[in-house]
Scaffold this motif. Structure first.
Motif, PDB file in Angstrom:
ATOM      1  N   MET A   1      18.215  -1.933  -8.874  1.00  0.00           N
ATOM      2  CA  MET A   1      16.780  -2.064  -8.719  1.00  0.00           C
ATOM      3  C   MET A   1      16.274  -1.024  -9.857  1.00  0.00           C
ATOM      4  SD  MET A   1      14.688   0.211  -5.830  1.00  0.00           S
ATOM      5  CE  MET A   1      14.429  -1.359  -4.895  1.00  0.00           C
ATOM      6  N   GLU A   2      15.057  -1.571 -10.452  1.00  0.00           N
ATOM      7  CA  GLU A   2      14.701  -0.995 -11.586  1.00  0.00           C
ATOM      8  C   GLU A   2      13.783   0.369 -11.085  1.00  0.00           C
ATOM      9  OE1 GLU A   2      11.338  -2.079 -15.083  1.00  0.00           O
ATOM     10  OE2 GLU A   2      11.528  -3.570 -13.579  1.00  0.00           O
ATOM     11  N   ILE A   3      13.790   1.435 -11.984  1.00  0.00           N
ATOM     12  CA  ILE A   3      13.260   2.626 -11.787  1.00  0.00           C
ATOM     13  C   ILE A   3      11.756   2.504 -12.620  1.00  0.00           C
ATOM     14  CG2 ILE A   3      12.952   5.005 -12.264  1.00  0.00           C
ATOM     15  CD1 ILE A   3      16.035   5.239 -12.125  1.00  0.00           C
ATOM     16  N   LEU A   4      10.832   2.727 -11.591  1.00  0.00           N
ATOM     17  CA  LEU A   4       9.419   2.591 -12.203  1.00  0.00           C
ATOM     18  C   LEU A   4       9.137   3.815 -13.015  1.00  0.00           C
ATOM     19  CD1 LEU A   4       7.613   1.115  -9.059  1.00  0.00           C
ATOM     20  CD2 LEU A   4       8.605  -0.155 -11.091  1.00  0.00           C
ATOM     21  N   GLU A   5       8.379   3.800 -13.875  1.00  0.00           N
ATOM     22  CA  GLU A   5       7.781   4.752 -14.785  1.00  0.00           C
ATOM     23  C   GLU A   5       6.025   4.769 -14.575  1.00  0.00           C
ATOM     24  OE1 GLU A   5       9.795   6.732 -16.723  1.00  0.00           O
ATOM     25  OE2 GLU A   5      11.581   5.859 -16.369  1.00  0.00           O
ATOM     26  N   ILE A   6       5.633   5.837 -14.830  1.00  0.00           N
ATOM     27  CA  ILE A   6       3.968   5.874 -14.695  1.00  0.00           C
ATOM     28  C   ILE A   6       3.516   5.103 -15.762  1.00  0.00           C
ATOM     29  CG2 ILE A   6       2.106   7.336 -15.410  1.00  0.00           C
ATOM     30  CD1 ILE A   6       3.886   9.718 -14.556  1.00  0.00           C
ATOM     31  N   GLY A   7       2.680   4.121 -15.153  1.00  0.00           N
ATOM     32  CA  GLY A   7       1.858   3.185 -15.623  1.00  0.00           C
ATOM     33  C   GLY A   7       2.541   1.682 -15.556  1.00  0.00           C
ATOM     34  N   MET A   8       3.565   1.519 -15.002  1.00  0.00           N
ATOM     35  CA  MET A   8       4.385   0.364 -14.877  1.00  0.00           C
ATOM     36  C   MET A   8       3.656  -0.353 -13.568  1.00  0.00           C
ATOM     37  SD  MET A   8       8.187   0.885 -15.516  1.00  0.00           S
ATOM     38  CE  MET A   8       8.809  -0.818 -15.407  1.00  0.00           C
ATOM     39  N   GLN A   9       3.497  -1.571 -13.675  1.00  0.00           N
ATOM     40  CA  GLN A   9       3.229  -2.500 -12.431  1.00  0.00           C
ATOM     41  C   GLN A   9       4.212  -2.481 -11.308  1.00  0.00           C
ATOM     42  OE1 GLN A   9       2.177  -6.443 -13.913  1.00  0.00           O
ATOM     43  NE2 GLN A   9       1.224  -6.936 -11.982  1.00  0.00           N
ATOM     44  N   ALA A  10       3.822  -2.298 -10.258  1.00  0.00           N
ATOM     45  CA  ALA A  10       4.692  -2.380  -9.099  1.00  0.00           C
ATOM     46  C   ALA A  10       5.070  -3.658  -8.890  1.00  0.00           C
ATOM     47  CB  ALA A  10       3.801  -1.624  -7.974  1.00  0.00           C
ATOM     48  N   PRO A  11       6.386  -3.766  -8.389  1.00  0.00           N
ATOM     49  CA  PRO A  11       6.804  -5.241  -7.989  1.00  0.00           C
ATOM     50  C   PRO A  11       6.156  -5.565  -6.634  1.00  0.00           C
ATOM     51  CG  PRO A  11       8.393  -3.597  -7.572  1.00  0.00           C
ATOM     52  CD  PRO A  11       7.208  -2.814  -8.184  1.00  0.00           C
ATOM     53  N   GLU A  12       6.031  -6.956  -6.373  1.00  0.00           N
ATOM     54  CA  GLU A  12       5.367  -7.491  -5.126  1.00  0.00           C
ATOM     55  C   GLU A  12       6.401  -6.872  -3.868  1.00  0.00           C
ATOM     56  OE1 GLU A  12       3.094  -9.227  -2.330  1.00  0.00           O
ATOM     57  OE2 GLU A  12       2.682  -8.963  -4.430  1.00  0.00           O
ATOM     58  N   PHE A  13       5.344  -6.230  -2.784  1.00  0.00           N
ATOM     59  CA  PHE A  13       6.246  -5.907  -1.519  1.00  0.00           C
ATOM     60  C   PHE A  13       5.526  -5.960  -0.563  1.00  0.00           C
ATOM     61  CE2 PHE A  13       4.211  -2.222  -3.272  1.00  0.00           C
ATOM     62  CZ  PHE A  13       3.590  -1.488  -1.885  1.00  0.00           C
ATOM     63  N   ASN A  14       5.825  -6.138   0.695  1.00  0.00           N
ATOM     64  CA  ASN A  14       5.057  -6.250   2.051  1.00  0.00           C
ATOM     65  C   ASN A  14       5.305  -5.003   2.855  1.00  0.00           C
ATOM     66  OD1 ASN A  14       4.332  -8.848   1.428  1.00  0.00           O
ATOM     67  ND2 ASN A  14       6.313  -9.840   2.408  1.00  0.00           N
ATOM     68  N   ILE A  15       4.419  -4.569   3.436  1.00  0.00           N
ATOM     69  CA  ILE A  15       4.488  -3.242   4.260  1.00  0.00           C
ATOM     70  C   ILE A  15       3.714  -3.479   5.557  1.00  0.00           C
ATOM     71  CG2 ILE A  15       2.715  -1.958   3.163  1.00  0.00           C
ATOM     72  CD1 ILE A  15       4.611   0.516   3.447  1.00  0.00           C
ATOM     73  N   ILE A  16       4.256  -2.861   6.973  1.00  0.00           N
ATOM     74  CA  ILE A  16       3.456  -2.905   7.797  1.00  0.00           C
ATOM     75  C   ILE A  16       2.644  -1.501   8.005  1.00  0.00           C
ATOM     76  CG2 ILE A  16       3.520  -3.022  10.506  1.00  0.00           C
ATOM     77  CD1 ILE A  16       6.229  -4.462  10.305  1.00  0.00           C
ATOM     78  N   GLY A  17       1.144  -1.725   7.988  1.00  0.00           N
ATOM     79  CA  GLY A  17       0.623  -0.760   8.039  1.00  0.00           C
ATOM     80  C   GLY A  17       0.248   0.106   9.375  1.00  0.00           C
ATOM     81  N   SER A  18      -0.402   1.315   9.352  1.00  0.00           N
ATOM     82  CA  SER A  18      -0.702   1.899  10.777  1.00  0.00           C
ATOM     83  C   SER A  18      -1.654   1.043  11.804  1.00  0.00           C
ATOM     84  CB  SER A  18      -1.421   3.098  10.349  1.00  0.00           C
ATOM     85  OG  SER A  18      -2.702   2.744   9.728  1.00  0.00           O
TER      86      SER A  18
END
Length: 45
Positions: A1-18
């Protein structure tokens, strides 16, 4: 897994919200999104 740095684009992900709906990061293209992570509740971390 790549470590994200400030300013990097986040990878696509799904999450269940409240609201119990599944949200995809790509659903928010063109909008500002804040991702906030915190340690599990009631842990010393």
């Amino acid at each position: 897994m790549e470590i994200l740095e400030i300013g990097m684009q986040a990878p696509e992900f799904n999450i269940i919200g409240s609201d119990d709906k599944t949200h995809k990061l790509s659903d928010y293209i063109g909008k500002k999104v804040i991702l906030f992570f915190y340690p599990k509740d009631n842990t010393p971390g």
